[in-house]
Design a protein around this motif. Structure first.
Motif, PDB file in Angstrom:
ATOM      1  N   SER A 109      39.269  -7.299  73.069  1.00 15.18           N
ATOM      2  CA  SER A 109      39.542  -6.550  72.822  1.00 15.18           C
ATOM      3  C   SER A 109      40.072  -5.555  73.503  1.00 15.18           C
ATOM      4  CB  SER A 109      39.156  -5.882  71.357  1.00 15.18           C
ATOM      5  OG  SER A 109      37.863  -5.775  72.235  1.00 15.18           O
ATOM      6  N   THR A 162      45.653  -4.260  70.350  1.00 19.25           N
ATOM      7  CA  THR A 162      45.598  -3.717  69.157  1.00 19.25           C
ATOM      8  C   THR A 162      46.916  -3.752  67.893  1.00 19.25           C
ATOM      9  OG1 THR A 162      43.769  -2.557  68.980  1.00 19.25           O
ATOM     10  CG2 THR A 162      45.442  -2.509  66.352  1.00 19.25           C
ATOM     11  N   GLN A 163      48.182  -3.329  69.002  1.00 17.02           N
ATOM     12  CA  GLN A 163      49.453  -3.810  68.178  1.00 17.02           C
ATOM     13  C   GLN A 163      50.194  -4.546  68.443  1.00 17.02           C
ATOM     14  OE1 GLN A 163      50.934   0.100  70.590  1.00 17.02           O
ATOM     15  NE2 GLN A 163      50.649   1.214  68.837  1.00 17.02           N
ATOM     16  N   ARG A 177      45.739  -1.153  77.966  1.00 18.26           N
ATOM     17  CA  ARG A 177      44.760  -0.624  76.855  1.00 18.26           C
ATOM     18  C   ARG A 177      44.611  -1.110  75.649  1.00 18.26           C
ATOM     19  NH1 ARG A 177      43.871   4.513  78.432  1.00 18.26           N
ATOM     20  NH2 ARG A 177      43.957   4.634  80.603  1.00 18.26           N
ATOM     21  N   GLU A 178      42.942  -0.846  74.972  1.00 18.30           N
ATOM     22  CA  GLU A 178      42.769  -0.877  73.550  1.00 18.30           C
ATOM     23  C   GLU A 178      43.449  -0.838  72.311  1.00 18.30           C
ATOM     24  OE1 GLU A 178      41.347   0.967  75.957  1.00 18.30           O
ATOM     25  OE2 GLU A 178      39.167   0.974  75.368  1.00 18.30           O
ATOM     26  N   TYR A 179      44.380   0.353  71.984  1.00 23.21           N
ATOM     27  CA  TYR A 179      45.633   0.578  71.374  1.00 23.21           C
ATOM     28  C   TYR A 179      46.227  -0.537  71.009  1.00 23.21           C
ATOM     29  CZ  TYR A 179      47.548   3.712  73.979  1.00 23.21           C
ATOM     30  OH  TYR A 179      48.209   4.762  75.467  1.00 23.21           O
ATOM     31  N   LYS A 186      52.576   4.753  66.348  1.00 22.99           N
ATOM     32  CA  LYS A 186      51.567   5.095  65.730  1.00 22.99           C
ATOM     33  C   LYS A 186      51.216   6.094  66.761  1.00 22.99           C
ATOM     34  CE  LYS A 186      49.277   1.805  63.390  1.00 22.99           C
ATOM     35  NZ  LYS A 186      48.014   1.063  62.671  1.00 22.99           N
ATOM     36  N   GLN A 204      46.047  -4.618  59.907  1.00 21.84           N
ATOM     37  CA  GLN A 204      46.834  -4.321  60.885  1.00 21.84           C
ATOM     38  C   GLN A 204      47.445  -5.456  61.224  1.00 21.84           C
ATOM     39  OE1 GLN A 204      43.887  -3.680  63.593  1.00 21.84           O
ATOM     40  NE2 GLN A 204      42.899  -2.460  62.987  1.00 21.84           N
ATOM     41  N   ARG A 252      51.768  -0.495  62.037  1.00 21.29           N
ATOM     42  CA  ARG A 252      53.696   0.523  61.329  1.00 21.29           C
ATOM     43  C   ARG A 252      54.123   0.399  63.014  1.00 21.29           C
ATOM     44  NH1 ARG A 252      50.383   3.714  58.016  1.00 21.29           N
ATOM     45  NH2 ARG A 252      51.008   3.598  55.911  1.00 21.29           N
TER      46      ARG A 252
END
Lengths: 255, 365
Positions: free
Chosen positions: A54, A81-82, A76-78, A113, A167, A110
């Motif tokens: 992650s 995630t995306q 990066r984490e986000y 973000k 997600q 979405r």
């Protein structure tokens, strides 16, 4: 098992915490729509494995490939995630001061973000429907307007699973989902994970062997940062090394 | 409620200032109205602090710096408009004559223009917050560490502005202002106009904060306070959101400073250091965090209390302020607004017992 058939592919991954190798030259592959359970004694590197996938921990060496050819190293984490990797933490990690609905709404996948999108954004009918469907899956329809902080422990865990589902990840990382749950809640959680495995690949870290037997198809055993055995529950339980380092100690209780 | 309070602030108080005879009990004196205008300027700053601390849970102990920068920008413009009416009759501000500065420093020059001064009063704090926040949030500095760094920032700004070499008036700051846009600042009419502008700015700031909080971005801010990790793993960049709210709060502080200076007539480094920055936090704590209205109530209430108490017991005020903070934190963590909510809850409970009404589930923050 080729590299191209996998959803996540780790090769030679080493995580070094000041000399302590939490992961040591680890190789690990999970295929699409697979429900994989990772077990191992404390300190085996189970949570570190999820941290690496992650993006929370950067490995000192090795490769982490998501899907066909997406290199996750240095992201990066986000961003990860995306890309489609969702993570459920061990302790329920939800927004206590927001309602159940708002918790889910924020987690929904979405296109953007970023701050300017969220300043203007309103939920579309399709998005509301999706949230409703998820509420049904996790069984929290009655609690939709409640403050998430006021939910029971089990409900909080389900809410977080729901947030991760929204997600729309291709790969779900789930860290000890049934810790602290009642037997009934544990069983419901098992069914929930199995139904999710029809659409997503899932990696579950678990301690509770009862629960592992309920959900597992293939089990990976970690010890001191490397995979020592992989296979069905029966195969793993029959393995001498596994008995020695992990099950042996645990099995005493079961007789 | 918003419109009612707006109506009172915008029409009732000014009319009570202008119409009734000076000895009538209804009369609001020029002095009182001017004081109140200052409190409302503070309330604008408190709104920004509530956004970042109350909602996003980031305690900034450096809001005084942004306030000070805004105030100095306006102060520099006001100094330059004095022109040769100054004590020494020089085109340079008086303190430069004392310090034997013979030429206007380059960074003073843009402040001849009023609009440039206002723009700088908003944008300089914003840029400052942007750079500082970018470095801090990207390195994931949070909680008490962020509070300490911002406090160091306040101390640093205080030291820099105190020095004569900075050419900003040193310890004495900027004062002795004469006119603003050609109107004499000593005129009650000018002060009344400044009061009205402050009320309008406060209304605008409140509406903007409400809009932010009501949006999904506002819920992301609350989510960051509740579980930053989850926000990060839901595909949001918490650092970007924190940076946004930090910059907004810095601009609101700058706006407060711009409005403060012409109403109070002086700005010194003492208004932007560690202590004033801490006091601003007390306003929001007393009023009640994460309510916006509480920030306004706290800023006006504490400052009202201060002006009453410093008149009667000047040396006791610091003790009172400290005591107030301790009492609020220990006994009323949700401040005045939290107490109001409790009281309302009690009444609602009593009312609910009579008819069988539909249960209201949960409470929103």
């Amino acid at each position: 098992m080729t590299e191209h058939g996998s959803i996540i592919y780790l090769e030679g991954v080493t995580v070094d915490y000041d000399g302590f190798k939490a992961l040591n030259n680890l190789n690990f592959i999970v295929n699409h729509r697979e429900l994989r359970v990772v077990i191992g004694p404390n300190g085996a590197g189970k949570t570190t494995l999820l941290d690496v996938i992650s993006g929370k921990t950067k490995p000192a060496a090795g490769r982490v490939i998501f899907g066909k050819d997406r290199d996750l190293m240095g992201m990066r984490e986000y961003e990860i995630t995306q890309l489609g990797i969702g993570r459920k933490f061990q302790a329920p990690s939800i927004y206590g001061n927001l309602s159940v609905w708002e918790n889910l709404d924020l987690s929904l996948s979405r296109p953007s973000k970023g701050i300017f999108a969220t300043l203007r954004g309103i939920s579309t009918a399709a998005e509301r429907e999706e949230i409703d469907r998820t509420l049904e899956t996790i069984g929290l329809q009655e609690q939709v307007r409640k403050r998430a902080g006021s939910l029971s422990h089990g409900q909080k865990q389900w809410l977080e699973i729901g947030m991760v589902i929204l997600q729309d990840p291709e790969l779900l990382l789930v860290d000890e989902p049934v810790a602290g749950m009642t037997d009934e809640e544990t069983e419901q959680t098992g069914r929930l994970l199995q139904s999710l495995a029809e659409k997503h690949a899932i990696i579950v870290i678990e301690h509770d062997m009862e629960f592992v037997r309920q959900i597992a198809r293939i089990v990976t055993v970690l010890h001191e940062g490397t995979v020592i055995c992989e296979g069905t529950v029966e195969k793993v339980q029959a393995d001498d090394r596994v008995r020695e380092i992990y099950l042996g100690r645990q099995k005493v209780a079961h007789g | 409620m918003f419109w009612l309070v707006g109506f009172v602030l915008l029409f009732v108080l000014p009319i009570l200032n202008v119409l009734p005879a000076e000895d009538s009990w209804l009369h609001v004196s020029d002095f009182a109205l001017n004081r109140f205008g200052k409190f409302l300027a503070f309330a604008i700053l408190a709104l920004g602090l509530d956004l970042i601390w109350g909602y996003a849970g980031i305690l900034s102990l450096g809001q005084g710096v942004f306030f000070g920068i805004g105030a100095y920008c306006m102060g520099m413009h006001l100094m330059l408009t004095i022109g040769s009416q100054s004590v020494y009759g020089s085109a340079l501000p008086d303190f430069m004559v004392w310090n034997q500065v013979t030429e206007l420093p380059f960074f003073w020059k843009p402040f001849y223009s009023f609009s440039a001064a206002v723009l700088a009063g908003l944008l300089v704090p914003a840029c400052f917050a942007l750079i500082f926040g970018f470095l801090a949030f990207r390195s994931r500095i949070k909680g008490v560490y962020f509070a300490i760094i911002t406090q160091a920032l306040a101390l640093m700004a205080w030291l820099v502005f105190n020095r004569n070499e900075t050419n900003l008036g040193g310890t004495n700051g900027l004062t002795d202002f004469k006119t603003l846009l050609g109107f004499r600042l000593s005129d009650p009419g000018t002060q009344l106009a400044l009061y009205v502008v402050t009320v309008l700015c406060l209304g605008g700031a409140y509406a903007m904060c409400r809009w932010i909080i009501a949006s999904r971005a506002g819920r992301v801010l609350i989510a960051i306070r509740d579980s930053e990790q989850r926000v990060l793993f839901s595909g949001y960049s918490p650092a970007t959101y924190k940076l946004f709210v930090f910059v907004v709060s810095a601009m609101l502080a700058g706006l407060a400073g711009i409005l403060y200076v012409p109403q109070v007539g002086i700005i010194t480094p003492a208004q932007m250091g560690v202590l004033p920055s801490l006091e601003m936090v007390v306003w929001v704590a007393v009023g009640g965090r994460a309510t916006l209205v509480g920030a306004i109530v706290g800023a006006v209430g504490v400052n009202l209390g201060r002006s009453v108490l410093t008149n009667s017991f000047p040396e006791l005020w610091p003790f009172f302020l400290g005591g107030l903070f301790v009492v609020v934190v220990l006994l009323f963590p949700d401040g005045v607004m939290g107490m109001a909510r409790q009281v309302r809850g009690k009444f609602a409970e009593r009312a609910a017992r009579l008819p069988k009404s539909q249960a209201v589930e949960g409470e929103q923050t």
